[in-house]
Design an enzyme around this catalytic site. Structure first.
Site, short mmCIF file in Angstrom:
data_model
loop_
_atom_site.label_atom_id
_atom_site.label_comp_id
_atom_site.label_asym_id
_atom_site.label_seq_id
_atom_site.Cartn_x
_atom_site.Cartn_y
_atom_site.Cartn_z
N LYS A 115 0.83 -1.22 0.00
CA LYS A 115 0.00 0.00 0.00
C LYS A 115 0.86 1.26 0.00
CE LYS A 115 -4.35 -1.94 1.44
NZ LYS A 115 -5.34 -2.19 2.47
N ARG A 141 -2.88 -10.09 5.29
CA ARG A 141 -3.36 -10.20 3.91
C ARG A 141 -2.27 -9.65 3.00
NH1 ARG A 141 -5.89 -7.10 0.13
NH2 ARG A 141 -7.45 -8.16 -1.13
N1 HH2 Z 1 -7.31 -4.13 1.09
C1 HH2 Z 1 -7.65 -4.25 -0.21
C2 HH2 Z 1 -8.68 -5.10 -0.59
N2 HH2 Z 1 -9.36 -5.82 0.32
N3 HH2 Z 1 -9.71 -6.47 2.55
C3 HH2 Z 1 -9.40 -6.37 3.86
N4 HH2 Z 1 -10.06 -7.07 4.77
N5 HH2 Z 1 -8.40 -5.53 4.28
C4 HH2 Z 1 -7.67 -4.77 3.42
O1 HH2 Z 1 -6.78 -4.02 3.87
C5 HH2 Z 1 -7.99 -4.85 2.03
C6 HH2 Z 1 -9.03 -5.74 1.63
C7 HH2 Z 1 -6.90 -3.48 -1.24
O2 HH2 Z 1 -5.81 -4.22 -1.73
P1 HH2 Z 1 -5.81 -5.06 -3.11
O3 HH2 Z 1 -6.81 -6.16 -3.07
O4 HH2 Z 1 -4.43 -5.51 -3.39
O5 HH2 Z 1 -6.16 -4.00 -4.22
P2 HH2 Z 1 -7.46 -3.67 -5.06
O6 HH2 Z 1 -8.53 -3.21 -4.10
O7 HH2 Z 1 -7.02 -2.59 -6.00
O8 HH2 Z 1 -7.90 -4.93 -5.77
#
Ligand code: HH2
Length: 275
Positions: free
Chosen positions: A220, A257
């Site tokens: 992030k 995660r």
């Molecule tokens: N962060 C993202 C997505 N889902 N779920 C939880 N529980 N906690 C988090 O911090 C979280 C999450 C964002 O990351 P990512 O899936 O890599 O990116 P994107 O939303 O662009 O798919």
């Protein structure tokens, strides 16, 4: 500890590998759109030591455009079906009740709702979640992904976020879920400045006393800010991601995660061996 169809070791933190089946996720968008790519990535993550795989069909990065529930279901359901034989807990990262309902019928072990189980429609799914002995992740988000980073504001970020998580935990427990079934997640980067994220990170030990905590900081932007690196290169944030994962584990987090499973598993094993 029970996670749907599986029992996981409660003595060490779990690594949740991220599998985004999206064209636009902030660090791995477009990489796993074909079913074969998604399956290969999931197999690799399991081999590398992931405890859970989190499948997502909608990017929630700042500024992301929402997708329709139909589109989201078309992206995630075939992947979940194909992953069933892999024998690893499957999580669905979704805030759409209709998608979650269909995924529960296919078989998932954790429902990861970035909107924190606030809507009546999500709450109505709790009996089905309970029946599968699945876990529920309640995440805090201020606003909506499209606009959440425009000017996030809190009078007291720690009190507001932990108050929300505690209230949602009580709400879910009132429907019969056990405290251990509910993951609490401050939602790093979801309507938060670096100062907010830092305050919440420092509060992790106290939050972990309330219930099991999930931390998602992998790649992030806050890591680029802290390490004084360019803001447009999420793939170059491995060092920061590992430092934050180990610190979160030391602060009591139950689930990390992450995108980089192998490196995180190694870092956590070294931490566990030396602490
Ligand atoms: N962060 C993202 C997505 N889902 N779920 C939880 N529980 N906690 C988090 O911090 C979280 C999450 C964002 O990351 P990512 O899936 O890599 O990116 P994107 O939303 O662009 O798919």
């Amino acid at each position: 500890m029970i996670c749907g169809r599986f029992e996981l070791d409660a003595e060490r933190p779990w690594v949740m590998g991220i599998l985004n089946v999206t064209p636009d996720s902030f660090s791995d968008g477009g990489r796993h759109m074909a079913l074969s790519q998604a399956l290969e990535a999931a197999h690799r993550m399991k081999e590398e030591g992931a405890d859970i795989i989190d499948v997502g069909g909608e990017s929630t990065r700042p500024g992301a455009q929402p997708v329709s529930p139909e589109e989201e279901a078309d992206r995630v359901l075939p992947v979940l079906e194909a992953l069933a034989p892999l024998q690893i807990p499957l999580s669905l990262d979704s805030r759409r009740p209709s998608v979650v309902r269909q995924a529960l019928a296919v078989g998932i072990d954790l429902v990861n709702d970035v909107s924190g189980f606030q809507s009546e429609a999500m709450l109505a799914l709790l009996p089905a979640i309970q029946q599968c002995r699945a876990m529920a992740c309640v995440m805090h988000m201020q606003g909506e992904p499209q606009t959440m980073q425009s000017a996030p504001h809190y009078d007291d970020v720690v009190a507001e976020v932990s108050g929300f998580l505690e209230a949602q935990q009580s709400r879910l427990m009132a429907t019969g879920l056990a405290r251990d079934q509910i993951l609490l997640d401050p939602g790093f980067g979801f309507g938060k400045t670096l100062a907010h994220n830092r305050a919440l990170f420092r509060h992790l030990p106290a939050l972990s006393r309330l219930g099991p905590v999930l931390v998602g900081v992998s790649r992030k932007r806050m890591l680029a800010e802290l390490s004084q690196r360019p803001l447009d290169r999420p793939l170059s944030r491995l060092g920061g991601s590992l430092a934050a994962a180990v610190m979160a584990a030391a602060a009591g987090a139950r689930v990390l995660r992450v995108h980089d499973v192998r490196e995180t598993v190694d870092a956590l094993r070294v931490w566990a061996g030396l602490k």
